[in-house]
Structures are given as structure tokens and as C-alpha cells.
Design a protein around this motif. Structure first.
Motif, PDB file in Angstrom:
ATOM      1  N   LEU A   1       9.661  -4.590  -5.131  1.00  0.00           N
ATOM      2  CA  LEU A   1       9.066  -3.218  -5.728  1.00  0.00           C
ATOM      3  C   LEU A   1       9.959  -2.164  -5.592  1.00  0.00           C
ATOM      4  CD1 LEU A   1       5.449  -3.698  -4.433  1.00  0.00           C
ATOM      5  CD2 LEU A   1       6.623  -4.540  -6.515  1.00  0.00           C
ATOM      6  N   LEU A   2      11.283  -2.395  -5.323  1.00  0.00           N
ATOM      7  CA  LEU A   2      12.144  -1.278  -4.814  1.00  0.00           C
ATOM      8  C   LEU A   2      12.623  -0.638  -6.054  1.00  0.00           C
ATOM      9  CD1 LEU A   2      14.066   0.393  -2.930  1.00  0.00           C
ATOM     10  CD2 LEU A   2      15.808  -1.332  -3.365  1.00  0.00           C
ATOM     11  N   PRO A   3      12.617  -1.048  -7.286  1.00  0.00           N
ATOM     12  CA  PRO A   3      12.877  -0.477  -8.700  1.00  0.00           C
ATOM     13  C   PRO A   3      11.702   0.503  -8.950  1.00  0.00           C
ATOM     14  CG  PRO A   3      13.674  -2.975  -8.770  1.00  0.00           C
ATOM     15  CD  PRO A   3      12.910  -2.677  -7.485  1.00  0.00           C
ATOM     16  N   GLU A   4      10.385   0.041  -8.794  1.00  0.00           N
ATOM     17  CA  GLU A   4       9.191   0.923  -8.795  1.00  0.00           C
ATOM     18  C   GLU A   4       9.215   1.948  -8.008  1.00  0.00           C
ATOM     19  OE1 GLU A   4       5.607  -1.260  -8.973  1.00  0.00           O
ATOM     20  OE2 GLU A   4       6.301  -3.076 -10.064  1.00  0.00           O
ATOM     21  N   LEU A   5       9.745   1.867  -6.785  1.00  0.00           N
ATOM     22  CA  LEU A   5       9.867   2.857  -5.813  1.00  0.00           C
ATOM     23  C   LEU A   5      10.623   4.004  -6.250  1.00  0.00           C
ATOM     24  CD1 LEU A   5      10.014   1.130  -2.288  1.00  0.00           C
ATOM     25  CD2 LEU A   5       8.028   2.339  -3.168  1.00  0.00           C
ATOM     26  N   HIS A   6      11.786   3.677  -6.765  1.00  0.00           N
ATOM     27  CA  HIS A   6      12.798   4.506  -7.393  1.00  0.00           C
ATOM     28  C   HIS A   6      12.405   5.323  -8.550  1.00  0.00           C
ATOM     29  CE1 HIS A   6      15.989   3.843  -4.785  1.00  0.00           C
ATOM     30  NE2 HIS A   6      16.082   2.758  -4.689  1.00  0.00           N
TER      31      HIS A   6
ATOM     32  N   PRO B   1       0.739  -1.187   0.023  1.00  0.00           N
ATOM     33  CA  PRO B   1      -0.036   0.146   0.012  1.00  0.00           C
ATOM     34  C   PRO B   1       0.954   1.423  -0.002  1.00  0.00           C
ATOM     35  CG  PRO B   1      -0.231  -0.882   2.208  1.00  0.00           C
ATOM     36  CD  PRO B   1       0.829  -1.918   1.358  1.00  0.00           C
ATOM     37  N   ILE B   2       1.991   1.147   0.664  1.00  0.00           N
ATOM     38  CA  ILE B   2       2.939   2.334   0.446  1.00  0.00           C
ATOM     39  C   ILE B   2       3.292   2.647  -0.858  1.00  0.00           C
ATOM     40  CG2 ILE B   2       5.333   3.191   1.387  1.00  0.00           C
ATOM     41  CD1 ILE B   2       2.992   3.372   3.414  1.00  0.00           C
ATOM     42  N   ARG B   3       3.615   1.628  -1.730  1.00  0.00           N
ATOM     43  CA  ARG B   3       3.911   2.104  -3.105  1.00  0.00           C
ATOM     44  C   ARG B   3       2.845   2.465  -3.793  1.00  0.00           C
ATOM     45  NH1 ARG B   3       2.512   1.810  -8.170  1.00  0.00           N
ATOM     46  NH2 ARG B   3       3.902   1.233  -9.562  1.00  0.00           N
ATOM     47  N   ALA B   4       1.781   2.325  -3.526  1.00  0.00           N
ATOM     48  CA  ALA B   4       0.540   2.753  -4.101  1.00  0.00           C
ATOM     49  C   ALA B   4       0.288   4.069  -3.694  1.00  0.00           C
ATOM     50  CB  ALA B   4      -0.809   1.866  -3.850  1.00  0.00           C
ATOM     51  N   LEU B   5       0.563   4.419  -2.479  1.00  0.00           N
ATOM     52  CA  LEU B   5       0.431   5.786  -2.045  1.00  0.00           C
ATOM     53  C   LEU B   5       1.271   6.571  -2.539  1.00  0.00           C
ATOM     54  CD1 LEU B   5      -0.303   5.209   1.917  1.00  0.00           C
ATOM     55  CD2 LEU B   5      -1.659   6.224   0.163  1.00  0.00           C
ATOM     56  N   LEU B   6       2.633   6.247  -2.933  1.00  0.00           N
ATOM     57  CA  LEU B   6       3.700   6.944  -3.311  1.00  0.00           C
ATOM     58  C   LEU B   6       3.244   7.432  -4.803  1.00  0.00           C
ATOM     59  CD1 LEU B   6       6.301   8.232  -3.460  1.00  0.00           C
ATOM     60  CD2 LEU B   6       7.367   5.988  -4.194  1.00  0.00           C
ATOM     61  N   GLU B   7       2.730   6.458  -5.618  1.00  0.00           N
ATOM     62  CA  GLU B   7       2.027   6.886  -7.012  1.00  0.00           C
ATOM     63  C   GLU B   7       1.189   8.021  -6.833  1.00  0.00           C
ATOM     64  OE1 GLU B   7       0.467   4.149 -10.759  1.00  0.00           O
ATOM     65  OE2 GLU B   7       0.775   3.260  -8.764  1.00  0.00           O
ATOM     66  N   GLU B   8       0.400   8.198  -5.944  1.00  0.00           N
ATOM     67  CA  GLU B   8      -0.582   9.176  -5.768  1.00  0.00           C
ATOM     68  C   GLU B   8      -0.401  10.264  -4.981  1.00  0.00           C
ATOM     69  OE1 GLU B   8      -4.613   8.677  -3.573  1.00  0.00           O
ATOM     70  OE2 GLU B   8      -4.997   7.793  -5.426  1.00  0.00           O
ATOM     71  N   ALA B   9       0.787  10.414  -4.248  1.00  0.00           N
ATOM     72  CA  ALA B   9       1.568  11.302  -3.289  1.00  0.00           C
ATOM     73  C   ALA B   9       1.619  12.641  -3.981  1.00  0.00           C
ATOM     74  CB  ALA B   9       2.252  10.867  -2.379  1.00  0.00           C
ATOM     75  N   ALA B  10       1.643  13.723  -3.440  1.00  0.00           N
ATOM     76  CA  ALA B  10       2.043  15.090  -4.062  1.00  0.00           C
ATOM     77  C   ALA B  10       2.839  15.631  -3.114  1.00  0.00           C
ATOM     78  CB  ALA B  10       1.056  15.834  -4.405  1.00  0.00           C
ATOM     79  N   GLY B  11       3.684  16.736  -3.125  1.00  0.00           N
ATOM     80  CA  GLY B  11       4.159  17.400  -2.015  1.00  0.00           C
ATOM     81  C   GLY B  11       5.864  16.595  -2.038  1.00  0.00           C
ATOM     82  N   ASP B  12       6.345  17.006  -0.547  1.00  0.00           N
ATOM     83  CA  ASP B  12       7.580  16.598  -0.208  1.00  0.00           C
ATOM     84  C   ASP B  12       7.277  15.145   0.693  1.00  0.00           C
ATOM     85  OD1 ASP B  12      10.078  16.161   0.725  1.00  0.00           O
ATOM     86  OD2 ASP B  12      10.078  17.812   2.322  1.00  0.00           O
ATOM     87  N   VAL B  13       7.847  14.421  -0.102  1.00  0.00           N
ATOM     88  CA  VAL B  13       7.659  12.889   0.330  1.00  0.00           C
ATOM     89  C   VAL B  13       9.205  12.114   0.657  1.00  0.00           C
ATOM     90  CG1 VAL B  13       6.655  10.642  -0.021  1.00  0.00           C
ATOM     91  CG2 VAL B  13       5.728  12.666  -1.133  1.00  0.00           C
TER      92      VAL B  13
END
Length: 433
Positions: A350-355, A324-336
Motif C-alpha cells: 500500500l506504499l503507492p497509495e500512501l504517497h 487502518p493507518i492508511r484509512a486514517l491518512l485518507e481522512e486526516a486533516a492538518g499536519d500529518v
């Protein structure tokens, strides 16, 4: 704020109805003797507790999106202990009351009551409830697979039905027509919510969307992603951070279902879940044929940006809690900032996707490896000082945490020590991830 409003709505609903029922009991609830009046008192509160339990697990969308199934389930589990004692007290006082009324021994009274249909049904319902509650305590729960535990819980619907028939046949709680109408109207409203949210809506959504497996992608030796497609997925009210309860038809028995988070933000065309092989159902995901029909319940959960009030955020994941954290990052805005806790880099699925997601957003990803407590000084990445060193402005961020329970508890403890406001802390337990 939305979470607090929802909590107050639940409390107000319960307290208001409890006060009305208490007043009706005082006015119309006298039993055949003093002991049976006490038995009726406990029976009445037993039924009220059952109503509240049903409300908590009805998965009413408005409550679920604000409080989350994680919190609602936790309340449900805690109240289950109250239900346990109320069943024992009601049963004990009924036996004692009729023993005094009839003059027979307690054992003979029990046998006599077992010969009465209404009483026998109540005993059967109580026995089922006690068995399921007993198997839900932490010691027993840890020794049962999720599928077995879930199947046993289905017996509670049987017990609920038997208990309602028991109440209807007894028919002596309130000696007044208006009070009886109020009582059964309350039951109808509670049960209607349950049937609509737990059965009607999932059946309608699955008929409308017609979910199917589109692809199965191994992420590592023991982690796999399943891509699901369907019709009109743009109409599905799913958000990044939520989870669904999945059944893969023809692959497992119909009662074998598991909650898996969406590991990618919904895009209106497909859904993705990513799971680690920890049980029979999750271990078999990599063998699911493409085209398999899927029955999915949800989306559920309050682990979304609905509650976000600040521009900056901190996303903390442990193990497969990264989904769910990876999904939230995809939608997140601002300083993350993302903190990803794993034993070794090989475990960082999923680390490559995070980067790839972090780079265009200017987000920072920190992978925290090693076993907790190992080395000198001990490896404690989520100690207050270490968290503050990684994220100096942590008290000015919305914090999302998902991972194993010990990790989540440690993080929340450190956040409180660092004076991060409670309203800024959003946690999803690993059991629902």
C-alpha cells in the motif's frame, strides 16, 4: 476526555451494583452453616464477575467507540483469571460446607451433590469455564489458531446458559423478594445488552446491507485486498481506523471469522479490507469468488479521529498494521507524518497509495526498513532519540500506533519517555488489525 468519561461510567456502574449486592448479601445471604455462607459469598461474586465479563464483550457501541474492543478485550482477559479462582473457591467451599453438614467424606459429598440436578449443572458450567480459561492463557493461546480459539469461546455461551439454570434452581442466594427481583433484573439487563449488540444488530445490518464480494486484488505474494459492496452503505456507521469481523459464506465454515481493519476510509459505496496470509482464513482470501455473500459484524474500535483534539498527528504502522493507518491518512486533516516500519521495501504494501494520499495533503511519509538491532550502531528506529529526530514536535501531536505487539509496546514506551500525554496516544494491537 471521551475515553476517561467512558471508563468512569463503567467503574461507576460496577461499583454501584457491587455495593447494592454486598448490602443484600449481608442482610439476606446467610447459608446453612458458616462454610456454606462463605461458599455463597464466592458464588455471588463469581456471578457478578460473569456479568462484568459479559458487559465487556457485549460490544455496546457507545463503549466500543470510546474505549475500543482492544482495551475491553484486555480487561476481559485479565478478569478471566479472577473468574478462574472464584470458580475454584466457590466449588471448594461448597464441598467443604456440605461435608461438615452431612458428615460424609469430601469425595462422597461430591458424588452426592453430582446426583442433584442443580449442583450437577453448576459443575458442568464450571468445568467448561475452567477449560476455556485454561486454553486462553498465553502459552496455550499461542498454540491455537484464531478459528479454533474463537470456536472454543462459543462454548462459554453454553456454560453461561447452564450456569443461569443452576442459579435459578438453587434459588437460595437471597432470602428476600426485593433482593431476588433486583438480582434477576440486573441479569436481564446484562443479557439483553449482549443479545441485542452481539446478535440482533449484526443480523439486522447484514439483512439490510446484503454485503457481497465485489473484487479481490492481490497486493503482494502474501497480502490481498477484498472489496465489499452492499446496499445503503452510506447508512453504515463506519469510520476510518475501525475494523469488522468477517465471514465469507460458502468459502469457510460459519464459525471461521477474522477481524480485519478497513484499509480505506468508508465512502458509502464500498468497503475494503486488506489482510496478510497468517492463518487458514486469511490465506484463502485471494481465492474467494466475486459475488460471495459476506456476513460482517461491526464496525468496531476506538482507533478513530473521534478522540483527536490536536491539529497535528503522527501515524505509526508496522507491517500489515498499515491498513487502518492508511484509512486514517485518507481522512486526516492538518499536519500529518506517517512512519511505516517494514523489514524491506518489498514488504511495504500500500506504499503507492500512501504517497498518493500524502502528496495533496502535504503529509510526510517515512519508510523505516531493516531488522531491529542489526548493524552498528544498532537499528532502533523507535528509540526515543530517533523518534524525536524524525518528529521534533512529537509531544504536540496526536499519535496513532498499529502493528505487532513488540513494536507497539516499544513505541508507547518511547512516547512516554518523550512525555507525550497519555490522552494523545491511540494504539491498536496487531491482533485486531
Amino acid at each position: 476526555m471521551k475515553r476517561r468519561v467512558a471508563q468512569w461510567v463503567v467503574v461507576a456502574f460496577v461499583v454501584a451494583n457491587l455495593l447494592v449486592v454486598e448490602a443484600m448479601f449481608v442482610a439476606y445471604g446467610e447459608g446453612k452453616n458458616g462454610v456454606l455462607t462463605v461458599a455463597k459469598f464466592f458464588g455471588l461474586h463469581l456471578a457478578m464477575t460473569m456479568m462484568f465479563q459479559i458487559l465487556l464483550v457485549s460490544r455496546i457501541p457507545w463503549l466500543d467507540r470510546r474505549l475500543g474492543m482492544d482495551r475491553l478485550t484486555r480487561w476481559h482477559r485479565l478478569i478471566g483469571l479472577t473468574l478462574f479462582w472464584l470458580i475454584l473457591l466457590h466449588f471448594s467451599f461448597v464441598i467443604a460446607g456440605y461435608t461438615r453438614l452431612g458428615g460424609a467424606s469430601p469425595w462422597q459429598t461430591f458424588l452426592d451433590l453430582a446426583g442433584v440436578t442443580a449442583s450437577l449443572l453448576g459443575m458442568c458450567a464450571a468445568a467448561i469455564f475452567l477449560v476455556v480459561i485454561g486454553l486462553s492463557v498465553r502459552w496455550a493461546r499461542r498454540r491455537l489458531g484464531y478459528e479454533v480459539w474463537h470456536a472454543l469461546h462459543m462454548l462459554l455461551y453454553v456454560a453461561l446458559g447452564i450456569g443461569l439454570v443452576h442459579q435459578a434452581l438453587e434459588g437460595t442466594t437471597f432470602d428476600a423478594t426485593g433482593a431476588t427481583i433486583y438480582w434477576w433484573t440486573l441479569w436481564v439487563l446484562i443479557l439483553t445488552n449482549l443479545v441485542v449488540s452481539r446478535f440482533v444488530v449484526p443480523l439486522w445490518r447484514n439483512a439490510y446491507h446484503r454485503f457481497r464480494v465485489a473484487a479481490v486484488v492481490p497486493e503482494s505474494d502474501n497480502v490481498v485486498s477484498v472489496h465489499v459492496t452492499g446496499r445503503h452503505l452510506d447508512k453504515l456507521p463506519a469510520r476510518a481506523g475501525q475494523f469488522m469481523i468477517w465471514r465469507f459464506l460458502g468459502h469457510n465454515n460459519w464459525w471461521q471469522a477474522n477481524p480485519f481493519s478497513l484499509s480505506a476510509a468508508p465512502n458509502g459505496r464500498s468497503l475494503r479490507l486488506t489482510a496478510k496470509a497468517v492463518g487458514k482464513t486469511s490465506a484463502g482470501l485471494r481465492n474467494i469468488p466475486v459475488g460471495t455473500r459476506v456476513f460482517a459484524e461491526g464496525p468496531y474500535g476506538a482507533f478513530t479521529e473521534l478522540h483527536r483534539t490536536l491539529d497535528a498527528s503522527l501515524l505509526i504502522a508496522g507491517g500489515v498494521g498499515i491498513t487502518p493507518i492508511r484509512a486514517l491518512l485518507e481522512e486526516a486533516a492538518g499536519d500529518v507524518v506517517v512512519l511505516y516500519r517494514v523489514h524491506t521495501m518489498d514488504d511495504a504494501v500500500l506504499l503507492p497509495e500512501l504517497h498518493a494520499l500524502a502528496q495533496p495533503r502535504g503529509a510526510r511519509v517515512h519508510v523505516l526498513t531493516g531488522r531491529t538491532g542489526a548493524g552498528s550502531p544498532p537499528n532502533t528506529p523507535f528509540a526515543p532519540g530517533n523518534l524525536l529526530a524524525l518528529v521534533p514536535d512529537i509531544a504536540q501531536r496526536e499519535v496513532y500506533v498499529c502493528g505487532p505487539t513488540p513494536m507497539t509496546d516499544a513505541v508507547i514506551g518511547s512516547l512516554r519517555a518523550l512525555n507525550v500525554p497519555t490522552d494523545q496516544i491511540h494504539a491498536e494491537r496487531f491482533s485486531l488489525a
